[in-house]
Design a protein around this motif. Structure first.
Motif, PDB file in Angstrom:
ATOM      1  N   ILE A 248      -8.816  -6.024   0.029  1.00 46.97           N
ATOM      2  CA  ILE A 248      -8.223  -7.369   0.042  1.00 46.97           C
ATOM      3  C   ILE A 248      -7.884  -7.796  -1.387  1.00 46.97           C
ATOM      4  O   ILE A 248      -6.824  -8.351  -1.652  1.00 46.97           O
ATOM      5  CB  ILE A 248      -9.185  -8.402   0.667  1.00 46.97           C
ATOM      6  N   LEU A 249      -8.802  -7.527  -2.307  1.00 44.56           N
ATOM      7  CA  LEU A 249      -8.596  -7.981  -3.686  1.00 44.56           C
ATOM      8  C   LEU A 249      -7.430  -7.269  -4.369  1.00 44.56           C
ATOM      9  O   LEU A 249      -6.752  -7.840  -5.213  1.00 44.56           O
ATOM     10  CB  LEU A 249      -9.878  -7.789  -4.513  1.00 44.56           C
ATOM     11  N   THR A 250      -7.206  -5.991  -4.022  1.00 44.87           N
ATOM     12  CA  THR A 250      -6.140  -5.242  -4.695  1.00 44.87           C
ATOM     13  C   THR A 250      -4.833  -5.233  -3.899  1.00 44.87           C
ATOM     14  O   THR A 250      -3.775  -4.960  -4.467  1.00 44.87           O
ATOM     15  CB  THR A 250      -6.539  -3.758  -4.894  1.00 44.87           C
ATOM     16  N   GLY A 251      -4.924  -5.489  -2.602  1.00 43.24           N
ATOM     17  CA  GLY A 251      -3.726  -5.426  -1.767  1.00 43.24           C
ATOM     18  C   GLY A 251      -3.235  -4.004  -1.533  1.00 43.24           C
ATOM     19  O   GLY A 251      -2.137  -3.786  -1.033  1.00 43.24           O
ATOM     20  N   GLN A 252      -4.046  -3.007  -1.874  1.00 45.60           N
ATOM     21  CA  GLN A 252      -3.653  -1.608  -1.663  1.00 45.60           C
ATOM     22  C   GLN A 252      -3.957  -1.166  -0.229  1.00 45.60           C
ATOM     23  O   GLN A 252      -4.738  -1.813   0.461  1.00 45.60           O
ATOM     24  CB  GLN A 252      -4.449  -0.696  -2.607  1.00 45.60           C
ATOM     25  N   SER A 253      -3.350  -0.064   0.188  1.00 44.40           N
ATOM     26  CA  SER A 253      -3.653   0.462   1.518  1.00 44.40           C
ATOM     27  C   SER A 253      -4.920   1.321   1.443  1.00 44.40           C
ATOM     28  O   SER A 253      -5.336   1.741   0.361  1.00 44.40           O
ATOM     29  CB  SER A 253      -2.487   1.313   2.022  1.00 44.40           C
ATOM     30  N   GLN A 254      -5.506   1.588   2.607  1.00 40.33           N
ATOM     31  CA  GLN A 254      -6.710   2.427   2.655  1.00 40.33           C
ATOM     32  C   GLN A 254      -6.445   3.806   2.046  1.00 40.33           C
ATOM     33  O   GLN A 254      -7.260   4.320   1.284  1.00 40.33           O
ATOM     34  CB  GLN A 254      -7.178   2.595   4.110  1.00 40.33           C
ATOM     35  N   GLN A 255      -5.261   4.363   2.377  1.00 39.99           N
ATOM     36  CA  GLN A 255      -4.912   5.694   1.877  1.00 39.99           C
ATOM     37  C   GLN A 255      -4.831   5.700   0.351  1.00 39.99           C
ATOM     38  O   GLN A 255      -5.351   6.612  -0.307  1.00 39.99           O
ATOM     39  CB  GLN A 255      -3.572   6.167   2.447  1.00 39.99           C
ATOM     40  N   GLU A 256      -4.178   4.677  -0.200  1.00 39.40           N
ATOM     41  CA  GLU A 256      -4.044   4.598  -1.665  1.00 39.40           C
ATOM     42  C   GLU A 256      -5.413   4.545  -2.333  1.00 39.40           C
ATOM     43  O   GLU A 256      -5.662   5.220  -3.332  1.00 39.40           O
ATOM     44  CB  GLU A 256      -3.261   3.339  -2.058  1.00 39.40           C
ATOM     45  N   ILE A 257      -6.288   3.712  -1.744  1.00 38.58           N
ATOM     46  CA  ILE A 257      -7.613   3.550  -2.355  1.00 38.58           C
ATOM     47  C   ILE A 257      -8.396   4.863  -2.281  1.00 38.58           C
ATOM     48  O   ILE A 257      -8.972   5.314  -3.275  1.00 38.58           O
ATOM     49  CB  ILE A 257      -8.395   2.409  -1.654  1.00 38.58           C
TER      50      ILE A 257
END
Ligand code: TYM
Length: 327
Positions: A248-257
């Protein structure tokens, strides 16, 4: 514009769950709606609370609402007990609430625990007062975390029941607005329980006012597991909860993280999460300190908020009293 209403109890420490499940979402969509946000102090006395603490908590919560980014241009902020129509409608609506409906409320059972016979009756009737908060303002949307879903459904059922008995147009039927992300942030100590203000263990939550050192400490000791791979996995609720917060804090997708932390360990991930949290909370804390230091302005703005919403609430009370045959 559609009406949005929501509220938070001025009890304990406002934490990351309250922020990600509620306040942050209010801020994000405030321009789209006609918003009313309440500090529900009448709800806060359903369990024992020190009067001085309650008084201070109301002001702290108001300062936090503003510090988190609620803008008085699109929102009205007020304290529940300053608008007596809440208590007035509450009595009437209580008389129309089937006991069976309240018996089904899971939050009452959790909060009353083993003290079922000694807790105040207000705790049992709590959801009716919440329904009044929402219905007084002819609310369309109620943005809340997942734990309030049942209460908003009860509100809708009560409104429908009342409209059916008297007149279809007395109450607007409200809808809960619950996001997929952030609606259920879990405890850092026991990730199978939700993060809660009343948790006796302060390591279980991150408050919006925790300083960087405290955040680092709490994240470092947050419960995970003995695996090494940083990945979303329902079978590993600890790391998954932390990853959801990070997402939520980064707005990245699960895959990206997951890609970013491939080959890295929990320690690396926890350090990155700590940085994101500090980055998010520091500006809020800075604004909070400014606002809380001008108590006269804060009190003034809350009084103004109550004056602004009272006529809306009074209109609904008048409709209800007339329908019922009171007055
Ligand atoms: P309260 O004060 O317990 O919580 C305030 C808001 O924070 C959300 N929340 C969470 N979201 C995600 N994860 C968590 N761990 C978490 N813990 C809390 C709650 O869902 C809520 O949105 N009964 C309400 C207050 C209330 C109210 C209302 C809300 C009174 N009248 C009218 C909406 C409309 C309560 O006790 O929230």
């Amino acid at each position: 514009k559609k009406r949005v209403f929501s509220g938070i109890q001025p009890t304990g420490n406002i934490h990351l769950g309250n922020y990600l499940g509620a306040i942050r979402n209010w801020v994000e969509t405030q321009d789209q709606y006609d918003n009313i946000f309440c500090i529900v102090d009448l709800h806060a006395i359903t369990l024992p609370i020190d009067p001085k603490e309650l008084h201070a908590n109301v002001r702290k919560l108001a300062a936090l609402y503003l510090a988190c980014g609620l803008d008085l241009k699109s929102c009205k902020l007020f304290v529940q007990s300053q608008v007596h129509q809440h208590a007035e409608l509450d009595w009437i609506l209580n008389c129309f609430t089937p006991m069976g409906w309240l018996n089904r409320m899971t939050q009452f059972k959790t909060k009353a625990g083993s003290e079922m016979d000694t807790v105040g009756a207000g705790l049992y009737c709590y959801p009716v007062l919440m329904a009044c908060d929402i219905l007084l303002y002819q609310t369309h949307y109620v943005p809340v975390g997942d734990d309030q879903r049942q209460h908003v459904e009860l509100t809708r059922d009560l409104a429908q029941r009342f409209n059916n008995i008297y007149n279809k147009s007395i109450f607007t039927l409200p809808e809960a607005q619950i996001r997929d992300a952030g609606a259920r942030i879990m405890s850092l100590e026991d990730p199978t329980k939700k993060m809660s203000k009343s948790d006796p263990n302060p390591s279980a939550y991150i408050t919006l006012l925790d300083d960087p050192k405290m955040i680092k400490k709490k994240i470092a000791r947050a419960t995970t597991d003995s695996e090494r791979v940083v990945a979303f996995d329902p079978a590993r609720p600890g790391i998954t909860n932390l990853l959801s917060i990070y997402q939520i804090l980064t707005g990245q997708s699960q895959q990206e993280i997951e890609a970013d932390f491939e080959g890295k360990g929990y320690g690396d991930f926890k350090a990155a999460l700590t940085d994101r949290l500090v980055e998010t909370l520091s500006p809020i804390q800075q604004r909070y300190n400014e606002i809380i230091n001008d108590m006269a302005a804060l009190e003034n703005l809350l009084k103004q908020g109550a004056d602004d919403v009272r006529p809306i609430a009074e209109r609904t009370v008048q409709k209800v009293k007339k329908a019922v045959g009171l007055g």
